[in-house]
Write a protein that holds these residues in place. Structure first.
Motif, PDB file in Angstrom:
ATOM      1  N   ILE A 252      43.784  94.640  59.392  1.00 22.68           N
ATOM      2  CA  ILE A 252      44.630  95.765  59.000  1.00 22.68           C
ATOM      3  C   ILE A 252      43.818  96.977  58.548  1.00 22.68           C
ATOM      4  O   ILE A 252      44.338  98.083  58.507  1.00 22.68           O
ATOM      5  CB  ILE A 252      45.589  95.361  57.861  1.00 22.68           C
ATOM      6  CG1 ILE A 252      44.805  94.920  56.605  1.00 22.68           C
ATOM      7  CG2 ILE A 252      46.515  94.245  58.322  1.00 22.68           C
ATOM      8  CD1 ILE A 252      45.675  94.703  55.393  1.00 22.68           C
ATOM      9  N   GLY A 253      42.544  96.769  58.241  1.00 23.49           N
ATOM     10  CA  GLY A 253      41.740  97.837  57.660  1.00 23.49           C
ATOM     11  C   GLY A 253      41.547  99.025  58.578  1.00 23.49           C
ATOM     12  O   GLY A 253      41.677 100.184  58.154  1.00 23.49           O
ATOM     13  N   GLY A 254      41.228  98.766  59.867  1.00 24.05           N
ATOM     14  CA  GLY A 254      40.993  99.863  60.795  1.00 24.05           C
ATOM     15  C   GLY A 254      42.212 100.753  60.966  1.00 24.05           C
ATOM     16  O   GLY A 254      42.148 101.970  60.717  1.00 24.05           O
ATOM     17  N   PRO A 255      43.346 100.189  61.360  1.00 20.26           N
ATOM     18  CA  PRO A 255      44.562 101.016  61.474  1.00 20.26           C
ATOM     19  C   PRO A 255      44.948 101.680  60.165  1.00 20.26           C
ATOM     20  O   PRO A 255      45.466 102.800  60.157  1.00 20.26           O
ATOM     21  CB  PRO A 255      45.624 100.005  61.921  1.00 20.26           C
ATOM     22  CG  PRO A 255      44.854  98.934  62.622  1.00 20.26           C
ATOM     23  CD  PRO A 255      43.567  98.823  61.853  1.00 20.26           C
ATOM     24  N   LEU A 256      44.721 101.000  59.036  1.00 21.11           N
ATOM     25  CA  LEU A 256      45.096 101.557  57.735  1.00 21.11           C
ATOM     26  C   LEU A 256      44.301 102.814  57.418  1.00 21.11           C
ATOM     27  O   LEU A 256      44.868 103.831  56.990  1.00 21.11           O
ATOM     28  CB  LEU A 256      44.867 100.509  56.642  1.00 21.11           C
ATOM     29  CG  LEU A 256      45.192 100.939  55.207  1.00 21.11           C
ATOM     30  CD1 LEU A 256      46.674 101.229  55.072  1.00 21.11           C
ATOM     31  CD2 LEU A 256      44.770  99.850  54.221  1.00 21.11           C
ATOM     32  N   VAL A 257      42.990 102.772  57.642  1.00 20.44           N
ATOM     33  CA  VAL A 257      42.144 103.935  57.353  1.00 20.44           C
ATOM     34  C   VAL A 257      42.533 105.111  58.247  1.00 20.44           C
ATOM     35  O   VAL A 257      42.634 106.253  57.797  1.00 20.44           O
ATOM     36  CB  VAL A 257      40.660 103.576  57.538  1.00 20.44           C
ATOM     37  CG1 VAL A 257      39.783 104.832  57.502  1.00 20.44           C
ATOM     38  CG2 VAL A 257      40.204 102.604  56.459  1.00 20.44           C
TER      39      VAL A 257
ATOM     40  N   GLY B  70      41.187 103.533  68.531  1.00 18.16           N
ATOM     41  CA  GLY B  70      40.060 102.862  67.893  1.00 18.16           C
ATOM     42  C   GLY B  70      40.503 101.858  66.850  1.00 18.16           C
ATOM     43  O   GLY B  70      39.942 100.761  66.739  1.00 18.16           O
ATOM     44  N   GLY B  71      41.524 102.205  66.073  1.00 22.36           N
ATOM     45  CA  GLY B  71      42.062 101.267  65.089  1.00 22.36           C
ATOM     46  C   GLY B  71      42.632 100.028  65.740  1.00 22.36           C
ATOM     47  O   GLY B  71      42.462  98.909  65.242  1.00 22.36           O
ATOM     48  N   LEU B  72      43.297 100.211  66.864  1.00 26.28           N
ATOM     49  CA  LEU B  72      43.871  99.067  67.588  1.00 26.28           C
ATOM     50  C   LEU B  72      42.785  98.172  68.167  1.00 26.28           C
ATOM     51  O   LEU B  72      42.932  96.941  68.185  1.00 26.28           O
ATOM     52  CB  LEU B  72      44.798  99.565  68.698  1.00 26.28           C
ATOM     53  CG  LEU B  72      46.072 100.272  68.222  1.00 26.28           C
ATOM     54  CD1 LEU B  72      46.805 100.902  69.399  1.00 26.28           C
ATOM     55  CD2 LEU B  72      46.993  99.287  67.490  1.00 26.28           C
ATOM     56  N   VAL B  73      41.697  98.766  68.645  1.00 28.12           N
ATOM     57  CA  VAL B  73      40.577  97.973  69.173  1.00 28.12           C
ATOM     58  C   VAL B  73      40.002  97.077  68.080  1.00 28.12           C
ATOM     59  O   VAL B  73      39.762  95.879  68.284  1.00 28.12           O
ATOM     60  CB  VAL B  73      39.479  98.886  69.749  1.00 28.12           C
ATOM     61  CG1 VAL B  73      38.200  98.089  70.021  1.00 28.12           C
ATOM     62  CG2 VAL B  73      39.951  99.537  71.044  1.00 28.12           C
ATOM     63  N   VAL B  74      39.783  97.649  66.899  1.00 24.30           N
ATOM     64  CA  VAL B  74      39.226  96.870  65.790  1.00 24.30           C
ATOM     65  C   VAL B  74      40.181  95.756  65.369  1.00 24.30           C
ATOM     66  O   VAL B  74      39.769  94.610  65.152  1.00 24.30           O
ATOM     67  CB  VAL B  74      38.916  97.789  64.590  1.00 24.30           C
ATOM     68  CG1 VAL B  74      38.511  96.960  63.369  1.00 24.30           C
ATOM     69  CG2 VAL B  74      37.798  98.752  64.957  1.00 24.30           C
ATOM     70  N   ALA B  75      41.474  96.075  65.263  1.00 30.54           N
ATOM     71  CA  ALA B  75      42.454  95.052  64.901  1.00 30.54           C
ATOM     72  C   ALA B  75      42.478  93.930  65.929  1.00 30.54           C
ATOM     73  O   ALA B  75      42.582  92.746  65.585  1.00 30.54           O
ATOM     74  CB  ALA B  75      43.839  95.682  64.765  1.00 30.54           C
ATOM     75  N   ALA B  76      42.363  94.303  67.212  1.00 30.40           N
ATOM     76  CA  ALA B  76      42.359  93.292  68.275  1.00 30.40           C
ATOM     77  C   ALA B  76      41.138  92.394  68.173  1.00 30.40           C
ATOM     78  O   ALA B  76      41.232  91.162  68.328  1.00 30.40           O
ATOM     79  CB  ALA B  76      42.402  93.974  69.644  1.00 30.40           C
ATOM     80  N   PHE B  77      39.977  92.974  67.898  1.00 33.15           N
ATOM     81  CA  PHE B  77      38.750  92.181  67.775  1.00 33.15           C
ATOM     82  C   PHE B  77      38.832  91.221  66.591  1.00 33.15           C
ATOM     83  O   PHE B  77      38.464  90.047  66.700  1.00 33.15           O
ATOM     84  CB  PHE B  77      37.537  93.103  67.618  1.00 33.15           C
ATOM     85  CG  PHE B  77      36.726  93.234  68.867  1.00 33.15           C
ATOM     86  CD1 PHE B  77      35.784  92.285  69.207  1.00 33.15           C
ATOM     87  CD2 PHE B  77      36.913  94.305  69.710  1.00 33.15           C
ATOM     88  CE1 PHE B  77      35.030  92.409  70.362  1.00 33.15           C
ATOM     89  CE2 PHE B  77      36.179  94.447  70.874  1.00 33.15           C
ATOM     90  CZ  PHE B  77      35.217  93.493  71.207  1.00 33.15           C
ATOM     91  N   GLN B  78      39.286  91.713  65.456  1.00 31.53           N
ATOM     92  CA  GLN B  78      39.362  90.858  64.273  1.00 31.53           C
ATOM     93  C   GLN B  78      40.383  89.748  64.475  1.00 31.53           C
ATOM     94  O   GLN B  78      40.181  88.603  64.045  1.00 31.53           O
ATOM     95  CB  GLN B  78      39.719  91.691  63.044  1.00 31.53           C
ATOM     96  CG  GLN B  78      38.683  92.743  62.678  1.00 31.53           C
ATOM     97  CD  GLN B  78      37.355  92.151  62.259  1.00 31.53           C
ATOM     98  OE1 GLN B  78      37.247  90.974  61.939  1.00 31.53           O
ATOM     99  NE2 GLN B  78      36.313  92.960  62.285  1.00 31.53           N
TER     100      GLN B  78
END
Length: 406
Positions: free
Chosen positions: A83-88, A355-363
């Motif tokens: 949740i951190g990437g999309p949140l920021v 970019g936020g979605l990419v990070v959420a997908a990876f995590q």
């Protein structure tokens, strides 16, 4: 149109020309020094994330914990990353991205200092949550920020520079942490990580230009971006590709021992070979992403799938095992640059949300892949985790290659 032809959209709407709300603000000079500073930031953050893996025993002994409990220091950063990437991205819609990146790096420095001085495990765990937020936010923003530092037709190469920090940290953090922990103690190791973070912070302040937000980022924009069919399909593909990788990679050591029958010395060599191959794969991914992204989209996941299946079936042969490990490492090394460049081409107007979605997908992929792989290892065997992970990665690549941008 296909993802390959979609690149014309990005080139005609140069990311560096976008203002705070997507309006044109004029051309800007490339800042490769700024790109390098982002790579240094990623190195610092990811190295900090993996340090506890090499220091679990002394941390557990010092705090009176089991090693399993101490291992939650790693889990905490991964969970908050979902949740951190999309949140920021959504919470700071108008802040200059230069200062967002600097602030996230500073947050990692604070986290490492708090871990180093924490008298109890609860404070240490809370500090690692701060690090998870910093990592996911920094990585989520890196695509949009990098796109404003270089010409559009050099974005793949620039993301390779940024992701080199990720690759080097993955290779170096665990062995360096183990060695330094024995020499200077685990708390001093975390203070050292904080010092490296201060250096990264200084380089960012000196080299990053002002970077306005693009595409009016907000939670509503994030939801709308995720609702785009091509973006949603890309997120699913990333989960499949990365999840397939981690289903096998998480259990690489038992795979080496059970299938290959390797000794500890050989194990270290194979892990080193994987790391070097990942580094080379990352370097090769940038130029290929700029010139023939469609080839990379199929090639990298296929390399992961072929290598894991090859090792699962014939890994007892020393020559085959080395080939499989090198191909696997090279394939996965190319994945971060590949998926970020792909997202930039299908959602050039929503790079921050993408970019936020990419990070959420990876995590999410790390969490699901490790969990499913563990079930397969316990119920069937490590070969099942490798085979299942390899097939899943290939399916993810096929799905990504079939996605159409409209």
């Amino acid at each position: 149109m296909s993802t390959n032809t979609a690149s014309t959209t990005v080139i005609s709407a140069t990311p560096g020309d976008a203002g705070p709300h997507g309006e044109a603000s004029g051309p800007r000079r490339a800042s490769w020094a700024g790109v390098v500073s982002l790579g240094l930031g990623i190195f610092t953050l990811v190295a900090s994330e993996f340090l506890p893996a090499s220091l679990l025993s002394p941390i557990a002994a010092d705090l009176g914990l089991t090693e399993g409990a101490a291992g939650q220091l790693v889990t905490a950063t991964s969970i908050i990353g979902i949740i951190g990437g999309p949140l920021v991205v959504s919470a700071l819609p108008r802040v200059d991205r230069r200062w967002v990146m600097v602030g996230l790096t500073a947050l990692a420095v604070i986290s490492n200092v708090l871990v180093a001085v924490a008298p109890v495990f609860g404070l240490m765990l809370a500090s690692r949550l701060l690090l998870g937020l910093a990592i996911s936010g920094f990585w989520a923003m890196s695509l949009a920020v990098t796109s404003q530092l270089v010409p559009a037709d050099r974005l793949g190469r620039a993301m390779t520079v940024v992701n080199t920090g990720l690759t080097l940290a993955t290779i170096a953090a665990v062995p360096a942490g183990a060695i330094l922990g024995e020499l200077i103690g685990w708390r001093t190791v975390f203070l050292g990580a904080a010092a490296v973070g201060v250096i990264a912070l200084a380089v960012q302040v000196l080299t990053l230009p002002s970077v306005p937000p693009t595409g009016s980022p907000s939670f509503r924009t994030l939801v709308r971006t995720a609702a785009r069919p091509v973006v949603a399909l890309g997120v699913v593909s990333i989960v499949l590709i990365a999840g397939g990788h981690f289903a096998g990679f998480t259990y690489l050591r038992p795979a080496f021992e059970e299938i290959g029958g390797v000794t500890p010395a050989t194990l270290a060599l194979l892990l080193a070979a994987f790391g070097v191959a990942s580094f080379v794969g990352n370097l090769a991914a940038g130029p290929l992403a700029d010139r023939a992204l469609h080839v990379l989209v199929i090639g990298a996941p296929s390399a992961i799938g072929a290598a894991t299946i090859l090792y699962a079936l014939w890994g007892s042969d020393p020559v085959v095992s080395v080939i499989a490990v090198v191909v696997w490492g090279a394939g996965f090394g190319a994945i971060p640059t590949m998926v970020q460049t792909w997202m930039a081409r299908v959602a050039p107007d929503r790079l921050e949300s993408a970019g936020g979605l990419v990070v959420a997908a990876f995590q999410t992929a790390i969490t699901i892949g490790a969990a499913v792989g563990g079930v397969l290892v316990d119920s069937v065997g490590v070969q099942a985790a490798l085979l299942g992970g390899g097939v899943t990665a290939v399916i993810g690549g096929v799905v990504l290659a079939s996605a159409k941008a409209r």
